[in-house]
Structure formats: structure tokens, C-alpha cells
Design an enzyme around this catalytic site. Structure first.
Site, mmCIF file in Angstrom:
data_model
loop_
_atom_site.group_PDB
_atom_site.id
_atom_site.type_symbol
_atom_site.label_atom_id
_atom_site.label_comp_id
_atom_site.label_asym_id
_atom_site.label_seq_id
_atom_site.Cartn_x
_atom_site.Cartn_y
_atom_site.Cartn_z
ATOM 1 N N LYS A 113 0.822 -1.216 0.000
ATOM 2 C CA LYS A 113 0.000 0.000 0.000
ATOM 3 C C LYS A 113 0.850 1.258 0.000
ATOM 4 O O LYS A 113 0.436 2.289 -0.523
ATOM 5 C CB LYS A 113 -0.957 -0.010 1.190
ATOM 6 C CG LYS A 113 -2.094 -1.001 1.020
ATOM 7 C CD LYS A 113 -3.214 -0.750 2.008
ATOM 8 C CE LYS A 113 -4.369 -1.709 1.759
ATOM 9 N NZ LYS A 113 -5.406 -1.589 2.804
ATOM 10 N N LYS A 195 -5.590 -12.031 -7.518
ATOM 11 C CA LYS A 195 -6.872 -12.153 -6.820
ATOM 12 C C LYS A 195 -7.857 -11.103 -7.364
ATOM 13 O O LYS A 195 -7.456 -9.992 -7.702
ATOM 14 C CB LYS A 195 -6.606 -11.877 -5.325
ATOM 15 C CG LYS A 195 -7.742 -12.234 -4.403
ATOM 16 C CD LYS A 195 -7.360 -11.939 -2.964
ATOM 17 C CE LYS A 195 -8.394 -11.006 -2.369
ATOM 18 N NZ LYS A 195 -8.230 -10.745 -0.939
ATOM 19 N N LYS A 198 -11.503 -5.604 -4.943
ATOM 20 C CA LYS A 198 -12.497 -4.537 -5.008
ATOM 21 C C LYS A 198 -11.863 -3.211 -5.387
ATOM 22 O O LYS A 198 -12.562 -2.271 -5.701
ATOM 23 C CB LYS A 198 -13.281 -4.439 -3.693
ATOM 24 C CG LYS A 198 -12.465 -4.277 -2.448
ATOM 25 C CD LYS A 198 -13.367 -4.373 -1.212
ATOM 26 C CE LYS A 198 -12.509 -4.398 0.051
ATOM 27 N NZ LYS A 198 -13.309 -4.476 1.261
#
Ligand code: TRP
Length: 331
Positions: A113, A195, A198
Site C-alpha cells: 500500500k 486475486k 475490489k
């Protein structure tokens, strides 16, 4: 005998995908009969990256409605919003003081992140695992069901709990991660090595729970496959394997049954069938979610009752912690 306790949470950031649904929410529904469940909407975690306030508020309500629409029973489980229960922030502070900066810098998600949000590497982003440890440890759970990407955070939670117990005496139960396999492995439709996420920038990569039938079918039609024409599970056929996995998960069958269903069929028909199966499975959930969102009074009352229950359970642990670390409470 009392049921074992289970704790989990999901962030109200980004649109939830069918991966979240198949991997997390649907499993929670199954678990609620077996465990005493606490399910939180982790809005405090969500603000570790920039959020639009009105959108954060809306997504929190949408997520609560979605849980209920999926079958989370507020009579049996404690469903609540993290920021409505102040003990989370309070315990996080105490745990911060026994957690090392180096440990947090080494966290995989923090590193990822930090790269992705290089202009906003804030203290909260680094502290995220400690807040998560606080979430969990407050409720003394036996199990913490999470996706594989959160396993490291549950492990650091265990380290922090053990460290606290060693320093101050037995206080926290050391929880076990419970890695959700089925559905947790739903991959991106565009890059099936990754993966389904979202927060993917490519909207075609993820199927959102809010997508309507046409959109869902369109996304499946565009899904990346391969150049031969065989519908089977294989490490060399990541795209097709992913579609078979999604089909099995939503049709409620095994992978082998899914392969049998489509043996000899063409990719076009296969993709259409997967899209229709997913859309049809989601339709009743979407309708119930809409109904709940139009009944805010009910939704708010469920969340308030949940926050009150969570408050009581969390206070018990927090008081114990404060006593152990020597905070003055009158002698
Ligand atoms: N970090 C988790 C995620 O993004 C959400 C979360 C917050 C969580 N607190 C938690 C999960 C406590 C399990 C237990 O998926």
C-alpha cells in the site's frame, strides 16, 4: 457448553466483489449457527487510505444491508460498525506501545500500500495491523476467518497477544486464523494470476455485487481465457480454471461437476452460462439489499443494537487491560 467465539470484519471501501461474497460473507452465514459471531464493518481501517466522506457513509450502510441480505441474523450475531465502539481505538493505543516500528514496516500489505499510495503513507496505514489486533483481541475470539491476504495480520495479532500476556499476565485469548479456501481463490477476470480485488482499476477485472445482469454477463464474456478450446482445470489454464471455480462456487457444485457440465462446449457458451449463473444467484440478494437500504430505521436499529452488544463485550477486555498496565482507577 458455550459456543466458541468467531470474529471478522470487512472494510467498507471499494465495491464488494463476488470474491468477497463467495469467500467471506457467505462463509460467515454458514458459521453463525456454530459460533458466537462478531462481524464488524471496519470503517476505521478504511480511512487509512483517502475516502470520500459521503461515499464512506453510504458504503457502510450498503455493507450492513448486504450482510443482512445474505442471511446474517442480527439476533444471533453481533453486527456493528467499528467506529461506533470506542474500545477499538483505545486498545489500539495500548497495543501500540508494545508493538515495534520494525514489525510494522515489514508487513507485506503495508509495503504494497505504501507503493500504491506513495503520496499518503500515513501513520494509520502503518498502524493498521495494530488496530486489527485490537479489533480481534477485544472479543477474545477462538477463530478469525480471513482471506489469505490477511493471514499475516492475524499472525502479528497472535504475537502481540502473546507478548502482552507474557508481560502483564494472562489477558488475551490467542486466536487462530481460519483461512477461507472456497471462493477465497476467485481471481481477476482480466489477469487470472491475481486475486479479484475490489480496488482494481480495471472495472472489467472484477464482478461487483452491485452489477446488474447485463454488466455481469458482459464482464464474463470479456474474461481472459486461452487459445485452445478445452474447459478444464489446469495450472496452465488460469483463466478457464478461474471461471470453472466461479461457476462451481455459485452453482453449488464441485469443480469436477463443473468440468463435466461444460465438457465439449465452446468458450462463448461457457462464459455466458457462468455469467447467467452468477447473475441469477445474486439477484435475490441484491433485491433484499435494496429493500433494506430503503428502510434505514430498521437498519440503524440493527446497527445500534450491535454496537451496544459489542460495547459490553469489548469493555470487559479493555477494563482488564487498563488494570493490568497500571492505569489508575482509584485504589
Ligand atoms: N483488514 C481486513 C481486510 O481488509 C478487515 C479487518 C479489519 C479484519 N479488522 C479485522 C478482519 C479483524 C478480521 C479481523 O480484509
Amino acid at each position: 457448553m458455550e459456543n466458541k467465539v468467531l470474529y471478522s470484519a470487512v472494510q467498507p471501501s471499494g465495491n464488494l466483489t463476488i470474491g468477497n461474497y463467495a469467500g467471506a460473507i457467505r462463509n460467515w452465514v454458514r458459521m453463525q449457527s456454530e459460533f458466537d459471531c462478531f462481524f464488524a464493518i471496519a470503517d476505521m481501517h478504511a480511512i487509512t487510505v483517502r475516502q470520500e466522506p459521503a461515499l464512506l457513509r453510504r458504503r457502510t450502510a450498503e455493507l450492513a444491508a448486504l450482510y443482512l441480505a445474505c442471511g446474517i441474523d442480527p439476533e444471533r450475531c453481533t453486527l456493528y460498525v467499528q467506529s461506533q465502539v470506542s474500545a477499538h481505538a483505545e486498545l489500539a493505543w495500548a497495543l501500540n506501545c508494545i508493538t515495534y516500528v520494525g514489525e510494522m514496516e515489514r508487513m507485506t500489505q503495508f509495503k504494497d500500500k505504501s507503493r500504491k499510495h506513495a503520496d499518503n503513507i500515513n501513520m494509520g496505514l502503518m498502524d493498521y495491523p495494530v488496530l486489527m489486533a485490537a479489533d480481534i483481541l477485544l472479543y477474545q475470539p477462538h477463530y478469525v476467518p480471513v482471506g489469505a491476504d490477511q493471514k499475516q495480520h492475524v499472525e502479528i495479532t497472535r504475537d502481540i497477544a502473546i507478548r502482552f500476556n507474557n508481560r502483564y499476565g494472562e489477558t488475551f485469548r490467542v486466536p487462530e486464523p481460519y483461512i477461507m479456501k472456497e471462493g477465497a481463490s476467485i481471481k481477476s477476470l482480466q489477469e487470472p494470476a491475481k486475486k479479484m480485488s475490489k480496488s482494481d482499476e480495471n472495472a472489467n477485472a472484477s464482478v461487483y455485487l452491485t452489477d446488474d445482469k447485463d454488466t455481469i454477463i458482459r464482464k464474463f464474456k470479456r474474461a481472459v481465457t486461452d487459445s485452445d478450446n478445452e474447459i478444464r482445470v489446469s495450472p496452465e489454464k488460469a483463466g478457464i480454471s478461474n471461471l470453472l471455480n466461479i461457476y462451481a462456487s455459485f452453482a453449488g457444485c464441485s469443480l469436477a461437476e463443473a468440468e463435466n457440465t461444460f465438457r465439449g462446449k465452446g468458450y462463448g457458451d461457457f462464459k455466458l452460462a457462468v455469467g447467467e449463473t452468477v447473475a441469477d444467484a445474486l439477484a435475490p440478494v441484491q433485491e433484499e439489499q435494496r429493500r433494506l437500504l430503503s428502510d434505514k430505521e430498521y437498519l440503524n436499529s440493527v446497527l445500534q443494537a450491535g454496537a451496544e452488544r459489542a460495547f459490553k463485550a469489548s469493555r470487559k477486555t479493555l477494563s482488564k487491560v487498563y488494570r493490568k498496565i497500571g492505569f489508575y482507577r482509584g485504589e
